[in-house]
Design a protein around this motif. Structure first.
Motif, PDB file in Angstrom:
ATOM      1  N   VAL A   1      20.888   3.705   5.390  1.00  0.00           N
ATOM      2  CA  VAL A   1      20.252   2.469   4.930  1.00  0.00           C
ATOM      3  C   VAL A   1      21.269   1.339   5.101  1.00  0.00           C
ATOM      4  O   VAL A   1      22.423   1.455   4.661  1.00  0.00           O
ATOM      5  CB  VAL A   1      19.800   2.551   3.455  1.00  0.00           C
ATOM      6  N   TYR A   2      20.828   0.272   5.763  1.00  0.00           N
ATOM      7  CA  TYR A   2      21.714  -0.865   6.002  1.00  0.00           C
ATOM      8  C   TYR A   2      21.201  -2.105   5.286  1.00  0.00           C
ATOM      9  O   TYR A   2      19.987  -2.326   5.200  1.00  0.00           O
ATOM     10  CB  TYR A   2      21.815  -1.178   7.497  1.00  0.00           C
ATOM     11  N   PHE A   3      22.146  -2.903   4.829  1.00  0.00           N
ATOM     12  CA  PHE A   3      21.800  -4.222   4.296  1.00  0.00           C
ATOM     13  C   PHE A   3      21.784  -5.190   5.465  1.00  0.00           C
ATOM     14  O   PHE A   3      22.695  -5.226   6.282  1.00  0.00           O
ATOM     15  CB  PHE A   3      22.856  -4.668   3.279  1.00  0.00           C
ATOM     16  N   SER A   4      20.726  -5.963   5.534  1.00  0.00           N
ATOM     17  CA  SER A   4      20.593  -6.917   6.622  1.00  0.00           C
ATOM     18  C   SER A   4      21.303  -8.219   6.234  1.00  0.00           C
ATOM     19  O   SER A   4      20.764  -9.048   5.500  1.00  0.00           O
ATOM     20  CB  SER A   4      19.092  -7.143   6.852  1.00  0.00           C
ATOM     21  N   ALA A   5      22.535  -8.363   6.722  1.00  0.00           N
ATOM     22  CA  ALA A   5      23.392  -9.462   6.256  1.00  0.00           C
ATOM     23  C   ALA A   5      22.783 -10.836   6.530  1.00  0.00           C
ATOM     24  O   ALA A   5      22.936 -11.765   5.731  1.00  0.00           O
ATOM     25  CB  ALA A   5      24.772  -9.354   6.892  1.00  0.00           C
ATOM     26  N   SER A   6      22.059 -10.958   7.641  1.00  0.00           N
ATOM     27  CA  SER A   6      21.505 -12.279   7.973  1.00  0.00           C
ATOM     28  C   SER A   6      20.340 -12.669   7.055  1.00  0.00           C
ATOM     29  O   SER A   6      19.893 -13.818   7.070  1.00  0.00           O
ATOM     30  CB  SER A   6      21.071 -12.320   9.436  1.00  0.00           C
ATOM     31  N   SER A   7      19.868 -11.726   6.231  1.00  0.00           N
ATOM     32  CA  SER A   7      18.780 -12.064   5.301  1.00  0.00           C
ATOM     33  C   SER A   7      19.305 -12.825   4.078  1.00  0.00           C
ATOM     34  O   SER A   7      18.531 -13.319   3.267  1.00  0.00           O
ATOM     35  CB  SER A   7      18.052 -10.794   4.848  1.00  0.00           C
ATOM     36  N   PHE A   8      20.619 -12.910   3.964  1.00  0.00           N
ATOM     37  CA  PHE A   8      21.216 -13.607   2.819  1.00  0.00           C
ATOM     38  C   PHE A   8      21.876 -14.887   3.314  1.00  0.00           C
ATOM     39  O   PHE A   8      22.839 -14.842   4.083  1.00  0.00           O
ATOM     40  CB  PHE A   8      22.237 -12.678   2.141  1.00  0.00           C
ATOM     41  N   LYS A   9      21.341 -16.004   2.893  1.00  0.00           N
ATOM     42  CA  LYS A   9      21.777 -17.285   3.480  1.00  0.00           C
ATOM     43  C   LYS A   9      23.245 -17.620   3.179  1.00  0.00           C
ATOM     44  O   LYS A   9      23.887 -18.329   3.936  1.00  0.00           O
ATOM     45  CB  LYS A   9      20.844 -18.422   3.047  1.00  0.00           C
ATOM     46  N   ASP A  10      23.773 -17.103   2.070  1.00  0.00           N
ATOM     47  CA  ASP A  10      25.150 -17.430   1.715  1.00  0.00           C
ATOM     48  C   ASP A  10      26.155 -16.389   2.212  1.00  0.00           C
ATOM     49  O   ASP A  10      27.308 -16.379   1.767  1.00  0.00           O
ATOM     50  CB  ASP A  10      25.289 -17.578   0.189  1.00  0.00           C
ATOM     51  N   TYR A  11      25.715 -15.505   3.117  1.00  0.00           N
ATOM     52  CA  TYR A  11      26.640 -14.474   3.587  1.00  0.00           C
ATOM     53  C   TYR A  11      27.810 -15.112   4.343  1.00  0.00           C
ATOM     54  O   TYR A  11      27.599 -15.915   5.258  1.00  0.00           O
ATOM     55  CB  TYR A  11      25.916 -13.448   4.487  1.00  0.00           C
ATOM     56  N   GLY A  12      29.030 -14.774   3.933  1.00  0.00           N
ATOM     57  CA  GLY A  12      30.224 -15.337   4.585  1.00  0.00           C
ATOM     58  C   GLY A  12      30.845 -16.475   3.787  1.00  0.00           C
ATOM     59  O   GLY A  12      31.904 -16.979   4.133  1.00  0.00           O
TER      60      GLY A  12
END
Ligand SMILES: [Zn+2]
Length: 449
Positions: free
Chosen positions: A144-155
């Motif tokens: 199971v992977y977390f879709s990093a681009s689904s979170f606008k504040d990622y990074g």
């Protein structure tokens, strides 16, 4: 209420600390992965957050809840278990024991809770399922992977943009991911590896997930302070923020992110992979817990700290001098004279203040003597009484490097001249002083028992 300032890694600014609820301050620090003896680099995180805990208690009284986890499921643990042919439990239990002994020798207060990852697998499965349901995560062949681009504040915490992250070397490559920056929440376990039943098959959680789960369980969805070593900013803390905020639809996970700098030797980061580590127990045996502690606090927590003999010896001389004015019972609240600590935990400034109090006390100022003793205790020093300190020094001299190398040379001479009885006696003498020697490839190595 006094004004306490902390540098927030999230904003990269020194900010006034405003608690969510001044009746319950919440702090989470990432604890050890229990696969090998902790080293001085790990000790810095322990001592920095213990000191922060003490300062928060000085300001807010007992209304401070400090949680520090134990990571007892991890690829490194599995690797060591196979290499040493020891069970996972045996490794995690014995290293946890060593870790607790190290905390005690550094005079770190116990956190209010110390949850273990393996006690929270059910909660981690629930959080993973919930993130899939909310479309922040996806399953592919038991992963199971977390879709990093689904979170606008990622990074945002690590100050990286998504393109930069994609080309970063610390990204785990896998064809199962939709996007290279996605990170694992759950992964399948091989038959012999530790694993738990889940909707995605037998597997185990990703490391980042455990801190999101345990922090929420014991402290709530939005907490005051979350911290750890500088190397945890990316990916660990970045990923924790993504998981927690997406799952809880919150604007903030931890309001203040605090990170301590590295311990270095010869300008290189102390780490197991570099091979330049000094274990906490060896450092403590040689210099005492409080000398190690004072050395770790001698630089500002955010700066690198170079670990060398000169530093340790000068801290030892300081502690030894300070014992001249040791008093058993004197311990008062010193908030009024803690301006350095309140200013982003400026321990070097505070240590300079302790020196000034010492000098005044030496001239006979009784009030300074009380403040001096209390200030030492606030930093977690003076855990030994004067007699115990004198005792430590006596036994410590016996096992100095000089003494050990002298004995090893004497033994070598005895062996060369065929006097094996004397050689054995010297080996036993060292052993009775807690030193084990081993002959390997014509060289004699030593270690503490
Ligand atoms: Zn963590």
């Amino acid at each position: 209420m006094s004004s306490f300032k902390l540098t927030n890694s999230l904003t990269r600014k020194k900010e006034l600390f405003k608690p969510i609820n001044s009746k319950n301050i919440t702090m989470y620090a990432c604890g050890p992965t229990v696969y090998d003896s902790p080293h001085v680099g790990n000790a810095r995180t322990l001592v920095v957050f213990d000191t922060l805990f003490r300062v928060l208690k000085m300001i807010y009284g007992e209304n401070v809840t400090y949680v520090r986890n134990i990571t007892d499921v991890d690829d490194k643990i599995i690797e060591i278990s196979k290499k040493k042919n020891l069970s996972i439990d045996k490794i995690t239990n014995s290293i946890t024991e060593i870790f607790h002994a190290d905390c005690k020798s550094l005079n770190c207060m116990e956190p209010n809770k110390e949850p273990k990852a393996t006690d929270h697998i059910k909660d981690m499965i629930e959080m993973t399922a919930s993130l899939i349901e909310k479309n922040f995560a996806y399953e592919n062949k038991g992963h199971v992977y977390f879709s990093a681009s689904s979170f606008k504040d990622y990074g945002k915490l690590s100050n990286k943009n998504l393109d930069e992250l994609k080309s970063g070397s610390r990204i785990e490559i896998s064809n199962l991911k939709k996007n290279p920056i996605d990170f694992v929440l759950w992964k399948p376990s091989k038959i012999d590896d530790p694993g738990w039943d889940s909707p995605w098959g037998k597997g185990r959680p990703g490391w980042h997930l455990e801190c999101s789960v345990m922090s929420e369980k014991y402290l709530g969805k939005n907490i005051d302070i979350h911290g750890g070593g500088l190397d945890l900013i990316f990916p660990h803390h970045e990923n924790e923020i993504a998981q927690s905020r997406c799952n809880n639809s919150t604007k903030s996970f931890a309001n203040y992110w605090v990170h301590n700098g590295f311990v270095t030797t010869n300008k290189e980061k102390m780490s197991k992979s570099v091979g330049n580590i000094v274990t906490i127990s060896n450092a403590v045996r040689k210099y005492s817990g409080q000398v190690v502690r004072l050395a770790l606090l001698s630089a500002h927590y955010s700066q690198p700290l170079d670990w060398n003999e000169q530093l340790l010896n000068s801290q030892k001389n300081t502690i030894d001098k300070w014992y001249n004015l040791y008093e058993k019972e004197n311990n008062v609240n010193i908030l009024q004279i803690s301006e350095f600590l309140l200013d982003d935990l400026n321990t070097p400034g505070f240590i300079a203040k302790i020196h000034a109090l010492y000098n005044n006390a030496l001239k006979g100022d009784k009030k300074s003597k009380i403040l001096f003793n209390s200030a030492c205790r606030l930093l977690g020093l003076f855990d030994l009484n004067k007699a115990e300190w004198e005792d430590f020094k006596r036994t410590n001299i016996k096992v100095s490097d000089k003494f050990i190398s002298k004995k090893i040379n004497e033994r070598l001479k005895a062996r060369k001249s065929g006097n094996f009885k004397l050689a054995d006696e010297i080996r036993d003498e060292l052993l009775s002083n807690g030193i084990i020697i081993e002959d390997e490839k014509g060289k004699t190595n030593w270690k503490f028992k």
